[in-house]
Design a protein around this motif. Structure first.
Motif, PDB file in Angstrom:
ATOM      1  N   THR A   9     -19.925 -23.582 -31.022  1.00  0.00           N
ATOM      2  CA  THR A   9     -19.247 -22.832 -29.978  1.00  0.00           C
ATOM      3  C   THR A   9     -20.062 -21.580 -29.637  1.00  0.00           C
ATOM      4  O   THR A   9     -20.819 -21.071 -30.472  1.00  0.00           O
ATOM      5  CB  THR A   9     -17.830 -22.419 -30.412  1.00  0.00           C
ATOM      6  OG1 THR A   9     -17.922 -21.611 -31.601  1.00  0.00           O
ATOM      7  CG2 THR A   9     -16.962 -23.640 -30.695  1.00  0.00           C
ATOM      8  N   ARG A  16     -18.112 -21.503 -34.377  1.00  0.00           N
ATOM      9  CA  ARG A  16     -17.818 -22.694 -35.179  1.00  0.00           C
ATOM     10  C   ARG A  16     -18.898 -23.742 -34.967  1.00  0.00           C
ATOM     11  O   ARG A  16     -19.272 -24.026 -33.832  1.00  0.00           O
ATOM     12  CB  ARG A  16     -16.469 -23.285 -34.776  1.00  0.00           C
ATOM     13  CG  ARG A  16     -15.298 -22.390 -35.112  1.00  0.00           C
ATOM     14  CD  ARG A  16     -13.994 -23.019 -34.661  1.00  0.00           C
ATOM     15  NE  ARG A  16     -13.769 -24.303 -35.311  1.00  0.00           N
ATOM     16  CZ  ARG A  16     -12.925 -25.223 -34.857  1.00  0.00           C
ATOM     17  NH1 ARG A  16     -12.239 -25.016 -33.760  1.00  0.00           N
ATOM     18  NH2 ARG A  16     -12.773 -26.364 -35.507  1.00  0.00           N
ATOM     19  N   ILE A  18     -19.771 -27.406 -34.709  1.00  0.00           N
ATOM     20  CA  ILE A  18     -19.073 -28.648 -34.405  1.00  0.00           C
ATOM     21  C   ILE A  18     -19.787 -29.824 -35.071  1.00  0.00           C
ATOM     22  O   ILE A  18     -19.171 -30.747 -35.568  1.00  0.00           O
ATOM     23  CB  ILE A  18     -19.009 -28.846 -32.872  1.00  0.00           C
ATOM     24  CG1 ILE A  18     -18.184 -27.719 -32.246  1.00  0.00           C
ATOM     25  CG2 ILE A  18     -18.445 -30.206 -32.505  1.00  0.00           C
ATOM     26  CD1 ILE A  18     -18.337 -27.600 -30.747  1.00  0.00           C
ATOM     27  N   THR A 155     -14.429 -29.404 -29.437  1.00  0.00           N
ATOM     28  CA  THR A 155     -13.911 -29.508 -30.803  1.00  0.00           C
ATOM     29  C   THR A 155     -13.522 -30.947 -31.160  1.00  0.00           C
ATOM     30  O   THR A 155     -13.533 -31.311 -32.330  1.00  0.00           O
ATOM     31  CB  THR A 155     -12.702 -28.577 -31.026  1.00  0.00           C
ATOM     32  OG1 THR A 155     -11.741 -28.811 -29.992  1.00  0.00           O
ATOM     33  CG2 THR A 155     -13.130 -27.118 -31.008  1.00  0.00           C
TER      34      THR A 155
END
Length: 198
Positions: A9, A16, A18, A155
């Protein structure tokens, strides 16, 4: 040679990861570290590797945020193009040099592209051809979007790691950057279509 590929992200807030994949020399480095420091367990080295990849993702997130402030582009601009026109948004492209031990043992070059809330990052050996890395990265993004709609729902890609790995294996086999003409790309497209149907 590509050391690692990361999807992460880039929006403000917690960065984050992924998806991430490390290649060839990673195993050799882990084996060397085990020989040099028997007290270091494999799980410690995996944790360290994850932390290093996360640090790189945060650097890209920071650079992306800076560029967005400078250019005045917004997430809404990206989404409008993606949802209404059905085309890829305009990606930010950048390069970052990682000095020795910051965070890897050897100097690396990071090639990244980002839009919406999705960053695609390649960590390459310092002498790697950046133009070639950029071209391969563009192809990866194109086919990840085509087959996984990764920009629309980044996500959700965490549940589709097998499909990401297939695209990666075709366009970045074992971390090798390939010179690809249209004919080869078309053959890879056919391979991908066959795998996707199978």
């Amino acid at each position: 040679m590509v050391y690692a590929f990361i999807i992460h992200t880039v929006s403000p807030g917690t960065c984050r990861i992924i998806y991430s994949s490390s290649f060839g020399q990673e195993i050799q480095i882990i084996d060397t570290q085990r020989e040099n420091d028997p007290a270091k367990h494999g799980s410690d080295l995996r944790t360290e590797r994850k932390q290093n990849l996360h640090r790189v993702a945060q650097l890209v997130q920071s650079e992306f945020a800076f560029r967005r402030v400078v250019t005045g582009k917004t997430l809404d601009d990206d989404l409008l193009k993606l949802n209404n026109e059905g085309t890829l948004p305009e990606f930010e492209l950048g390069y970052i040099r990682l000095p020795v031990d910051e965070p890897f043992q050897n100097e690396k070059i990071v090639v990244w592209m980002a839009a919406v809330n999705c960053g695609f990052t390649m960590i390459c050996e310092k002498n790697e051809n950046r133009s070639l890395a950029e071209n391969v990265l563009k192809l990866l993004i194109r086919y990840l979007q085509e087959h996984l709609r990764i920009l629309n729902q980044p996500t959700e890609a965490m549940t589709k790691v097998d499909k990401i790995a297939v695209v990666l294996d075709i366009f970045l086999p074992s971390g090798q950057l390939l010179f690809m003409n249209r004919r080869l790309v078309r053959q890879f497209e056919k391979d991908l279509e066959l795998i996707s149907k199978g």
